[in-house]
Design an enzyme around this catalytic site. Structure first.
Site, PDB file in Angstrom:
ATOM      1  N   LYS A  11       7.495  -6.744   2.268  1.00  0.00           N
ATOM      2  CA  LYS A  11       8.257  -6.749   3.750  1.00  0.00           C
ATOM      3  C   LYS A  11       8.666  -8.299   3.331  1.00  0.00           C
ATOM      4  O   LYS A  11       8.968  -9.181   2.527  1.00  0.00           O
ATOM      5  CB  LYS A  11       7.311  -6.716   4.639  1.00  0.00           C
ATOM      6  CG  LYS A  11       6.807  -5.347   5.167  1.00  0.00           C
ATOM      7  CD  LYS A  11       5.585  -5.796   5.876  1.00  0.00           C
ATOM      8  CE  LYS A  11       4.554  -3.852   6.042  1.00  0.00           C
ATOM      9  NZ  LYS A  11       4.065  -4.331   7.408  1.00  0.00           N
ATOM     10  N   TYR A  51       9.510   4.043  10.805  1.00  0.00           N
ATOM     11  CA  TYR A  51       8.398   3.649  11.709  1.00  0.00           C
ATOM     12  C   TYR A  51       8.160   4.851  12.886  1.00  0.00           C
ATOM     13  O   TYR A  51       7.520   4.417  14.145  1.00  0.00           O
ATOM     14  CB  TYR A  51       8.707   2.516  11.939  1.00  0.00           C
ATOM     15  CG  TYR A  51       7.767   1.545  11.010  1.00  0.00           C
ATOM     16  CD1 TYR A  51       6.977   1.461  10.688  1.00  0.00           C
ATOM     17  CD2 TYR A  51       8.809   0.054  10.212  1.00  0.00           C
ATOM     18  CE1 TYR A  51       5.790   0.721   9.643  1.00  0.00           C
ATOM     19  CE2 TYR A  51       8.468  -0.260   9.219  1.00  0.00           C
ATOM     20  CZ  TYR A  51       7.134   0.019   8.746  1.00  0.00           C
ATOM     21  OH  TYR A  51       6.017  -1.617   7.658  1.00  0.00           O
ATOM     22  N   ASN A 114       2.921  -9.021   8.186  1.00  0.00           N
ATOM     23  CA  ASN A 114       2.092  -9.014   6.348  1.00  0.00           C
ATOM     24  C   ASN A 114       2.033  -8.475   5.617  1.00  0.00           C
ATOM     25  O   ASN A 114       1.087  -7.776   4.355  1.00  0.00           O
ATOM     26  CB  ASN A 114       0.825  -8.235   6.962  1.00  0.00           C
ATOM     27  CG  ASN A 114       1.569  -6.468   7.393  1.00  0.00           C
ATOM     28  OD1 ASN A 114       2.628  -6.034   7.288  1.00  0.00           O
ATOM     29  ND2 ASN A 114      -0.061  -5.624   7.755  1.00  0.00           N
ATOM     30  N   HIS A 117       3.660  -3.083   3.231  1.00  0.00           N
ATOM     31  CA  HIS A 117       3.153  -1.667   3.631  1.00  0.00           C
ATOM     32  C   HIS A 117       3.223  -0.612   2.242  1.00  0.00           C
ATOM     33  O   HIS A 117       3.263  -0.578   1.505  1.00  0.00           O
ATOM     34  CB  HIS A 117       4.569  -0.589   4.148  1.00  0.00           C
ATOM     35  CG  HIS A 117       5.190   0.975   4.024  1.00  0.00           C
ATOM     36  ND1 HIS A 117       4.040   0.841   5.717  1.00  0.00           N
ATOM     37  CD2 HIS A 117       4.748   1.645   3.454  1.00  0.00           C
ATOM     38  CE1 HIS A 117       4.151   2.500   5.637  1.00  0.00           C
ATOM     39  NE2 HIS A 117       4.794   2.844   4.308  1.00  0.00           N
ATOM     40  N   GLU A 128       8.112   9.665   2.227  1.00  0.00           N
ATOM     41  CA  GLU A 128       7.860   7.954   2.288  1.00  0.00           C
ATOM     42  C   GLU A 128       9.317   8.063   1.218  1.00  0.00           C
ATOM     43  O   GLU A 128      10.014   7.326   1.226  1.00  0.00           O
ATOM     44  CB  GLU A 128       7.065   7.252   2.470  1.00  0.00           C
ATOM     45  CG  GLU A 128       7.096   7.541   4.541  1.00  0.00           C
ATOM     46  CD  GLU A 128       5.577   6.173   4.409  1.00  0.00           C
ATOM     47  OE1 GLU A 128       4.882   6.556   5.755  1.00  0.00           O
ATOM     48  OE2 GLU A 128       4.820   5.497   3.320  1.00  0.00           O
TER      49      GLU A 128
HETATM   50  P1  ATP Z   1       1.688  -0.437   7.559  1.00  0.00           P
HETATM   51  O1  ATP Z   1       1.478   0.990   7.524  1.00  0.00           O
HETATM   52  O2  ATP Z   1       3.477  -1.110   7.322  1.00  0.00           O
HETATM   53  O3  ATP Z   1       1.240   0.123   5.849  1.00  0.00           O
HETATM   54  P2  ATP Z   1      -0.486  -0.347   8.078  1.00  0.00           P
HETATM   55  O4  ATP Z   1      -0.776   1.063   7.783  1.00  0.00           O
HETATM   56  O5  ATP Z   1      -1.823  -0.919   7.791  1.00  0.00           O
HETATM   57  O6  ATP Z   1       0.717  -0.858   7.780  1.00  0.00           O
HETATM   58  P3  ATP Z   1      -0.108   0.497  10.655  1.00  0.00           P
HETATM   59  O7  ATP Z   1      -0.896   1.328  11.881  1.00  0.00           O
HETATM   60  O8  ATP Z   1       0.775   1.820  10.002  1.00  0.00           O
HETATM   61  O9  ATP Z   1      -0.820  -0.325   9.455  1.00  0.00           O
HETATM   62  O10 ATP Z   1       0.971  -0.432  11.440  1.00  0.00           O
HETATM   63  C1  ATP Z   1       2.238  -0.476  10.402  1.00  0.00           C
HETATM   64  C2  ATP Z   1       3.141  -1.475  11.175  1.00  0.00           C
HETATM   65  O11 ATP Z   1       2.913  -2.608  12.084  1.00  0.00           O
HETATM   66  C3  ATP Z   1       1.561  -3.254  10.826  1.00  0.00           C
HETATM   67  O12 ATP Z   1       1.847  -3.190   8.651  1.00  0.00           O
HETATM   68  C4  ATP Z   1       2.309  -3.948  11.105  1.00  0.00           C
HETATM   69  O13 ATP Z   1       3.562  -4.793  10.306  1.00  0.00           O
HETATM   70  C5  ATP Z   1       2.695  -3.939  12.434  1.00  0.00           C
HETATM   71  N1  ATP Z   1       1.616  -3.979  13.343  1.00  0.00           N
HETATM   72  C6  ATP Z   1       0.408  -3.384  13.300  1.00  0.00           C
HETATM   73  N2  ATP Z   1      -0.092  -2.916  14.243  1.00  0.00           N
HETATM   74  C7  ATP Z   1       0.306  -5.007  15.294  1.00  0.00           C
HETATM   75  C8  ATP Z   1      -0.147  -5.298  15.749  1.00  0.00           C
HETATM   76  N3  ATP Z   1      -1.093  -5.434  16.526  1.00  0.00           N
HETATM   77  N4  ATP Z   1       1.020  -6.117  16.420  1.00  0.00           N
HETATM   78  C9  ATP Z   1       2.156  -6.243  15.689  1.00  0.00           C
HETATM   79  N5  ATP Z   1       2.885  -5.686  15.302  1.00  0.00           N
HETATM   80  C10 ATP Z   1       1.610  -4.601  14.107  1.00  0.00           C
HETATM   81 MG    MG Z   2       1.055   2.656   8.449  1.00  0.00          MG
END
Ligand code: ATP
Ligand code: MG
Length: 140
Positions: A11, A51, A114, A117, A128
């Protein structure tokens, strides 16, 4: 367990801090093979489409802004149980909850920024991967 493929994205918070190589080292140490990789800047439209599953979540608009704020590196990872293996080496979404040695524990700035992804199922991985790569760009 079968050899499978998953989509990974390094990211903008990580590319900004020049951490592409450091992230790739952790992926490779985890036994994942980078079989396709390219650096690009997501358009707003691409980020919103990628997303779309999170459209109703309160962080959706901020997340799309963040994902378009700088370059990303999109990758296809291959290995035994690659989807789960990658989720394991990524660590929990919130870096405060991520296990020691994981990418997010080591590098993430916040729950949003974070660093990586990773696809969360084999079915989503296939979709994806197809979103970013054509078959001839993936060399196993
Ligand atoms: P990713 O899909 O990026 O691999 P993930 O599966 O761990 O991460 P998801 O729940 O799919 O998490 O959320 C997608 C992304 O949205 C997260 O990686 C993060 O960047 C963002 N995100 C998730 N929860 C929050 C939150 N509470 N506040 C802000 N951003 C968030
Ligand atoms: Mg995810």
């Amino acid at each position: 367990m079968a050899v499978e493929r998953t989509l990974s994205i390094i990211k903008p918070d990580a590319t900004r801090r020049n951490l592409t190589g450091a992230v790739n080292a952790k992926l490779e140490e985890a036994g994942l093979r980078i079989v396709a990789q390219k650096r690009l800047r997501l358009t707003q439209e691409q980020a919103e489409a990628f997303y779309a599953v999170h459209k109703e979540r309160p962080f959706y608009s901020d997340l799309c802004d963040f994902m378009t704020s700088g370059p990303v590196v999109v990758q296809v990872l291959e290995g035994e149980g690659a989807v789960a293996r990658n989720r394991e080496v990524m660590g929990a979404t919130n870096p405060a909850e991520a296990a020691e040695g994981t990418i997010r524990k080591s590098f993430a700035e916040s729950i949003e920024a974070n660093s990586v992804h990773g696809s969360d199922s084999a079915e989503n991985a296939a979709n994806e991967i197809a979103f970013f790569f054509s078959g001839c760009e993936i060399v196993g």
